[in-house]
Design an enzyme around this catalytic site. Structure first.
Site, PDB file in Angstrom:
ATOM      1  N   GLN A  33       0.868  -1.186   0.000  1.00  0.00           N
ATOM      2  CA  GLN A  33       0.000   0.000   0.000  1.00  0.00           C
ATOM      3  C   GLN A  33       0.907   1.239   0.000  1.00  0.00           C
ATOM      4  O   GLN A  33       1.444   1.601   1.046  1.00  0.00           O
ATOM      5  CB  GLN A  33      -0.850  -0.055   1.275  1.00  0.00           C
ATOM      6  CG  GLN A  33      -1.790   1.070   1.515  1.00  0.00           C
ATOM      7  CD  GLN A  33      -2.353   1.003   2.952  1.00  0.00           C
ATOM      8  OE1 GLN A  33      -1.869   0.227   3.777  1.00  0.00           O
ATOM      9  NE2 GLN A  33      -3.335   1.817   3.239  1.00  0.00           N
ATOM     10  N   SER A  57       4.751  -1.353   3.875  1.00  0.00           N
ATOM     11  CA  SER A  57       4.933  -2.720   4.388  1.00  0.00           C
ATOM     12  C   SER A  57       5.016  -3.705   3.231  1.00  0.00           C
ATOM     13  O   SER A  57       4.200  -3.658   2.301  1.00  0.00           O
ATOM     14  CB  SER A  57       3.755  -3.104   5.291  1.00  0.00           C
ATOM     15  OG  SER A  57       3.657  -2.192   6.358  1.00  0.00           O
ATOM     16  N   GLU A  60      -9.344  -1.015   6.225  1.00  0.00           N
ATOM     17  CA  GLU A  60      -8.183  -1.345   7.071  1.00  0.00           C
ATOM     18  C   GLU A  60      -8.566  -1.219   8.546  1.00  0.00           C
ATOM     19  O   GLU A  60      -8.291  -2.109   9.346  1.00  0.00           O
ATOM     20  CB  GLU A  60      -7.031  -0.378   6.732  1.00  0.00           C
ATOM     21  CG  GLU A  60      -5.773  -0.617   7.555  1.00  0.00           C
ATOM     22  CD  GLU A  60      -4.587   0.226   7.088  1.00  0.00           C
ATOM     23  OE1 GLU A  60      -4.774   1.120   6.238  1.00  0.00           O
ATOM     24  OE2 GLU A  60      -3.476  -0.023   7.582  1.00  0.00           O
ATOM     25  N   SER A 118      -2.759   7.738  12.721  1.00  0.00           N
ATOM     26  CA  SER A 118      -2.348   7.797  14.134  1.00  0.00           C
ATOM     27  C   SER A 118      -3.541   8.071  15.067  1.00  0.00           C
ATOM     28  O   SER A 118      -4.577   8.604  14.641  1.00  0.00           O
ATOM     29  CB  SER A 118      -1.289   8.883  14.339  1.00  0.00           C
ATOM     30  OG  SER A 118      -1.908  10.138  14.313  1.00  0.00           O
TER      31      SER A 118
END
Ligand SMILES: Cc1cc2nc3c(=O)[nH]c(=O)nc-3n(C[C@H](O)[C@H](O)[C@H](O)COP(=O)(O)OP(=O)(O)OC[C@H]3O[C@@H](n4cnc5c(N)ncnc54)[C@H](O)[C@@H]3O)c2cc1C
Length: 384
Positions: free
Chosen positions: A123, A158, A241, A366
């Site tokens: 991603q 990732s 997600e 976050s």
């Protein structure tokens, strides 16, 4: 929204349980490369047996069942102490957006290979100067005939070094409001001009990367949705997600706690310190239960992303970091129990899980930013 009859889900659960018992889940090595290989083979096994993409369309290689079936299978997988397949970024994050916004060709060509693990996806959203403020991303894509030419840099991507494909956000119009000039490209990672450089995390793993894109040619047919309309799809991806991971992690944490406790007790360790740790963990888990009771319904209704996804993510952060810190705190006593392997893992694996849990309040957006979303969009507080 149609509700699946309980008897149907019970029968499905029994079938999943029986299959998992017969197949026997693999051991997960701690070493990253070995882990990657084992979990990729495991994904293929799950796919071949028809357990992946349960709520995806048949055209995408899925089973056209429901989110309720998906949740039942996740519960059984975790309760069987079986690992998750390696391609979760495809399965939980990017895949649902391609299934929803993709052309028939994109769905048919890309999704079955994503499900089977033949293609691993990454991603490519965050950039060095665009994380929380994702819409300020600067990676440029310029259309030349039937190709975009892409130049820029991504970070914290990732599995980019292992991936065959990337869901890449690019700026296609720098002259308009920042959210309005973003497009969503599906990029073949073997294209000339892409360089990946792994970054070491505090767990010791090199799981995410810097990705450099230098005049990378991407066919126009690999645009997801319409040009300059990628921001809505981005919200859909981030919503999947946040909610998908929350449902899975809830069961994983429950089982982790159960195993750690069972093994402490069987070793005769049941003192005040253990009881206090269990109490704190249970409070965090019950809050997570209450919050996620409505998540499956929301996914089933396919309402798209909502600010409630941010509440899910915040509550999950709290539970994940609380439970794993409490278990890590009990590692000393656990080491005294001969053969203790909570969730089939060695105690060094618990230390790893504990360290990784610190990232839960960063990835996928976050905690501070999620709180702002909740404050402004759910509670109607004035914008800062
Ligand atoms: C393990 C892991 C895996 C990841 N995988 C991927 C991936 O596969 N693909 C991908 O694209 N990204 C990935 N990320 C990146 C992740 O999405 C970003 O780290 C995240 O969005 C935060 O962006 P940032 O790191 O640039 O921090 P910044 O945006 O620079 O934020 C730094 C700090 O400031 C705070 N802050 C920033 N803005 C505000 C504000 N307006 N109000 C209050 N506080 C604020 C943040 O909360 C944070 O604490 C991953 C991150 C981690 C940790």
């Amino acid at each position: 929204m149609s509700t699946v009859p309980t008897e149907e889900l019970d029968a499905f659960r029994a079938r999943a349980r029986e299959w998992l018992a017969a197949v026997g889940p693999p051991e997960v090595p701690l070493d990253l490369d070995a882990r990657f290989a084992v979990l990729r083979r495991w994904q293929r096994t799950l796919f071949d047996a028809g357990w992946l993409g349960l709520s995806w369309s048949k055209e995408a290689g899925g089973q056209a069942l429901t989110h309720a079936h998906q949740l039942v299978f996740v519960e059984e997988l975790v309760r069987a102490r079986a690992p998750q397949p390696i391609g979760l970024i495809g399965l939980e994050v990017v895949g649902p957006s391609i299934d929803r916004y993709g052309t028939d060709e994109q769905r048919r060509d890309l999704l079955p290979r994503m499900l089977s693990g033949a293609d691993i996806w990454c991603q490519g959203f965050s950039e060095p100067e665009a994380g929380s403020d994702l819409a300020s991303l600067r990676t440029r894509a310029v259309l030349h005939g039937d190709h975009y030419v892409v130049t820029g840099q991504k970070i914290w991507t990732s599995w980019a070094h292992e991936a065959q494909w990337c869901a890449l956000l690019v700026r296609t119009d720098p002259s308009v409001r920042k959210q309005a000039g973003i497009s969503y490209l599906l990029v073949d990672m073997s294209s000339p001009g892409i360089t990946t450089r792994p970054i070491r995390q505090m767990t010791g793993d090199r799981e995410f990367c810097e990705v450099f894109l230098d005049d990378v040619r991407v066919p126009r047919s690999n645009l997801l949705g319409r040009e300059n309309e990628g921001w809505a799809i981005t919200s859909h991806t981030l919503g999947s997600e946040r909610s998908g991971a929350t449902l899975r992690r809830r069961v994983e944490l429950e089982v982790a706690l159960e195993d750690a406790l069972g093994q402490l007790r069987s070793g005769g360790i049941d003192d005040d310190r253990v009881r206090a740790a269990v109490g704190r963990s249970h409070i965090a888990m019950r809050v997570l239960d209450a919050q996620t009771r409505r998540t499956t319904d929301r996914l089933a209704a396919d309402t798209g992303p909502t600010p409630v996804d941010s509440v899910d993510k915040l509550v999950l952060n709290e539970a994940e970091q609380t439970v794993l810190a409490e278990i890590a705190g009990l590692l000393g006593p656990l080491r005294a129990v001969p053969g203790a392997r909570p969730l089939g893992l060695r105690s060094d694996r618990w230390a790893h899980e504990h360290l990784y849990s610190r990232a839960a309040s960063i990835y996928g957006g976050s905690a501070q930013v999620q709180r702002t979303i909740v404050a402004e969009r759910l509670l109607g507080l004035p914008r800062g």
